[in-house]
Design an enzyme around this catalytic site. Structure first.
Site, mmCIF file in Angstrom:
data_model
loop_
_atom_site.group_PDB
_atom_site.id
_atom_site.type_symbol
_atom_site.label_atom_id
_atom_site.label_comp_id
_atom_site.label_asym_id
_atom_site.label_seq_id
_atom_site.Cartn_x
_atom_site.Cartn_y
_atom_site.Cartn_z
ATOM 1 N N GLY A 272 -0.885 -12.360 8.185
ATOM 2 C CA GLY A 272 -1.644 -11.145 7.921
ATOM 3 C C GLY A 272 -1.573 -10.187 9.095
ATOM 4 C CB CYS B 277 2.251 -15.544 10.722
ATOM 5 S SG CYS B 277 2.581 -14.101 11.775
ATOM 6 C CE1 TYR B 278 -5.822 -13.076 12.041
ATOM 7 C CE2 TYR B 278 -6.225 -14.310 10.015
ATOM 8 C CZ TYR B 278 -6.702 -13.584 11.100
ATOM 9 O OH TYR B 278 -8.054 -13.388 11.256
ATOM 10 C CG HIS C 150 6.611 -15.020 8.080
ATOM 11 N ND1 HIS C 150 5.443 -15.024 7.356
ATOM 12 C CD2 HIS C 150 6.418 -14.177 9.127
ATOM 13 C CE1 HIS C 150 4.568 -14.208 7.931
ATOM 14 N NE2 HIS C 150 5.137 -13.685 9.002
ATOM 15 C CD GLU D 56 6.338 -16.921 4.392
ATOM 16 O OE1 GLU D 56 5.597 -15.982 4.736
ATOM 17 O OE2 GLU D 56 6.477 -17.962 5.064
ATOM 18 C CB VAL E 191 10.293 -10.513 -21.493
ATOM 19 C CG1 VAL E 191 10.339 -12.033 -21.453
ATOM 20 C CG2 VAL E 191 11.692 -9.946 -21.608
ATOM 21 C CG ASP E 192 5.981 -10.095 -19.140
ATOM 22 O OD1 ASP E 192 6.839 -10.950 -18.877
ATOM 23 O OD2 ASP E 192 5.808 -9.068 -18.467
ATOM 24 C CB SER E 193 3.505 -8.432 -24.889
ATOM 25 O OG SER E 193 4.631 -7.646 -25.221
ATOM 26 C CE LYS F 38 8.770 -9.546 -16.246
ATOM 27 N NZ LYS F 38 8.374 -8.781 -17.451
#
Length: 578
Positions: free
Chosen positions: A61, A92-93, A181, A183, A239-241, A390
């Site tokens: 952060g 990190c933070y 980091h 990630e 796609v989602d709905s 997604k």
């Protein structure tokens, strides 16, 4: 239906302290087959306990532990984790907070901090790095403070080339820290480090699969709606709905009533094409409601992006209420549930209500289906994908048999072209121009065989006119921007590197076929610092002026014709999503 999916899975809780990479931590965890969930960094201890986490990660952060009021874990946090034997990893933070709160010392870096890719030397005999095969590893740094003295019982297990402490551990207390980091993709073997910590050190089982998620959601929907309940599904054509509708239809059958709203903000012939797909390929019960006139009247004069989002959200709800009332008259059954394809990024990026998530990260936008919903909704929401990304929804779609050509459709925002016309969408012929440009752009992408390589591509109508020459006459016509990005889940994205022959061809086609457009630019901004969609902040940037740097093509707009990339000199490095 917004409860956590973690009841039968190992759960990794990520406490968010505002890092731009926090969501990426959650994504990396899920890539390893583990369920992850985000809470705000100042979540109460009771809320943390309610998640029943198996591991807790404290994110990075922008804050400093020295500043009064900086976010931190609640009182009793470390005692609870030790009592329950919950491993804790600070990034990190998060590592600085561990050091500071447990009796160590954190100071501003005397050498000005460490940023970007840097080498570090690790202890291969440590627990954190026992899976590594070499002592020097390149990692991604981003810190101005650093730990200078560690709490009692902690060991230094990695140092940077400049001598900063960049990894610590207290294996007896199961508390660990990375100053870098792991990630981000720039960190060498970063995913292996996270995997080693979660599976080997913490002993978690990778049991998060989309097959299990699908079965759990089917059971939850059946329990929530019951044997007689009816639901309305808001279908956008995306796609989602569509996958959400297919999922719920599997449970409710003819008790699900899908509504596709032509809101006047759709792409070229979108309503006809989408309805054909629903009827011929997905066999979903869909009613198309033409609400375009009312929607555009509601949007008339609105330029503020948040005002537009909330107006669109409110109008959608009115459509669903009216449809519900008509359905009640027709079949004598009142639909009390509303199905939405809300995703986890929608929730993360939207302005949260009090007591919700992501307090320490800036609000990116209020999604029409999250921040735009009225308080008196009058529906019980069913959002089976509220905790999914997604790419995970696409996996669910494949399991449900949704056609691959539909699964691979580029995302299209619920508010439609309102997010791609900057300013008032109703003035002049903006929407018609944008539809024509977008159709040419997407068709050209398909013609060049590039559609499946791109996560999302679209055109944007800019609120400016440009001087040009067309047919030996001087013109003063519209400017449009093209955007194309690659991504895995939409949380981060990079611009697609079209070859010059494509850019030349698509620019020529647009300017030749859409007579009111005489200039095309291509956006080469990644996410971050930008987001994928645009916002009418661009108008403000044009007013205050740009500083053009022809040597820096990492930010801003790259004009087709190769005139260089403008770099905003007013302190804004990217354009926010509308």
């Amino acid at each position: 239906m917004t409860g956590t999916m973690s009841s039968t899975h190992s759960t990794v809780l990520v406490l968010d302290y505002g890092s731009q990479y926090t969501q990426l931590i959650a994504r990396r965890i899920r890539e390893l087959g583990l369920f992850s969930v985000l809470f705000p960094g100042d979540a109460s201890l009771d809320r943390i306990k309610s998640a029943n986490p198996n591991v807790i990660i404290l994110s990075g952060g922008p804050n400093s532990v020295h500043v009064e009021g900086s976010p931190r874990v609640p009182a009793g946090f470390f005692e609870h984790c030790e009592k329950m034997s919950i491993p804790v990893l600070g990034i990190c933070y998060g590592m600085q907070m561990i050091t500071h709160l447990l009796g160590g010392e954190v100071k501003a870096a005397t050498h000005g901090g460490e940023y970007g890719r840097m080498p570090m030397d690790v202890s291969l005999s440590s627990h954190l790095f026992s899976n590594m095969t070499k002592k020097e590893i390149n990692v991604w740094m981003s810190h101005g403070d650093e730990a200078v003295h560690l709490p009692e019982g902690f060991s230094v297990v990695a140092k940077s080339r400049q001598g900063a402490i960049v990894a610590i551990e207290n294996h007896a207390r199961r508390i660990y820290g990375f100053q870098f980091h792991p990630e981000v993709m720039h960190t060498e073997s970063g995913l292996d480090m996270i995997k080693h910590f979660l599976l080997d050190i913490s002993g978690l089982k990778a049991d998060w699969t989309m097959d299990q998620v699908l079965e759990e959601q089917l059971a939850k929907i059946a329990e929530l709606v019951g044997p007689e309940g009816h639901a309305i599904c808001a279908l956008s054509g995306g796609v989602d709905s569509t996958v959400a509708a297919t999922l719920v239809h599997k449970v409710l059958a003819d008790r699900l009533h899908c509504v596709f709203v032509d809101n006047g903000l759709l792409r070229y012939k979108e309503a006809e094409r989408v309805m054909e797909t629903f009827n011929s390929h997905l066999h979903l019960p869909v009613t198309c409601v033409d609400h375009s006139k009312v929607m555009l009247e509601r949007l008339s004069g609105l330029s503020d992006p948040e005002a537009k989002r909330k107006a669109i959200g409110a109008e959608f709800i009115e459509v669903f209420k009216n449809f519900r009332d008509e359905l009640d008259k027709k079949i004598g059954k009142r639909a009390t549930f509303l199905v939405q394809g809300t995703l986890y990024p929608d929730v993360i990026e939207s302005c949260p209500p009090p007591g919700s998530d992501q307090k320490h990260s800036h609000t990116i936008k209020s999604h029409h289906n999250v921040g735009g919903l009225p308080k008196d909704l009058q529906f019980t929401l069913i959002e089976p994908f509220r905790e999914l990304f997604k790419d995970e929804v696409r996996q669910i779609g494949r399991l449900l048999g949704v056609p691959e050509q539909f699964i691979k459709r580029h995302p299209f925002p619920g508010p439609g072209l309102a997010v791609r016309v900057l300013g008032d969408v109703t003035g002049g012929d903006k929407l018609d121009v944008l539809r024509e440009v977008d159709e040419i752009y997407i068709n050209t992408i398909r013609e060049f065989g590039l559609y499946d390589e791109i996560w999302q591509a679209f055109a944007v109508f800019l609120p400016v006119r440009s001087v040009g020459v067309q047919g030996d006459q001087r013109t003063h016509s519209h400017v449009v921007a093209l955007r194309a990005v690659t991504s895995g889940d939409g949380m981060t994205a990079d611009w697609y590197p079209f070859k010059p022959d494509f850019l030349r061809e698509v620019s020529t086609r647009i300017c030749n076929k859409v007579r009111s457009v005489n200039r095309v630019v291509y956006d080469i901004t990644s996410k971050p610092p930008s987001t994928i969609e645009w916002v009418n902040l661009f108008l403000h940037l044009l007013m205050v002026g740009f500083h053009f740097d022809r040597n820096d093509r990492s930010k801003g707009l790259f004009a087709i014709g190769y005139q260089g990339a403008p770099h905003c000199g007013c302190g804004v490095s990217g354009l926010e999503d509308l």
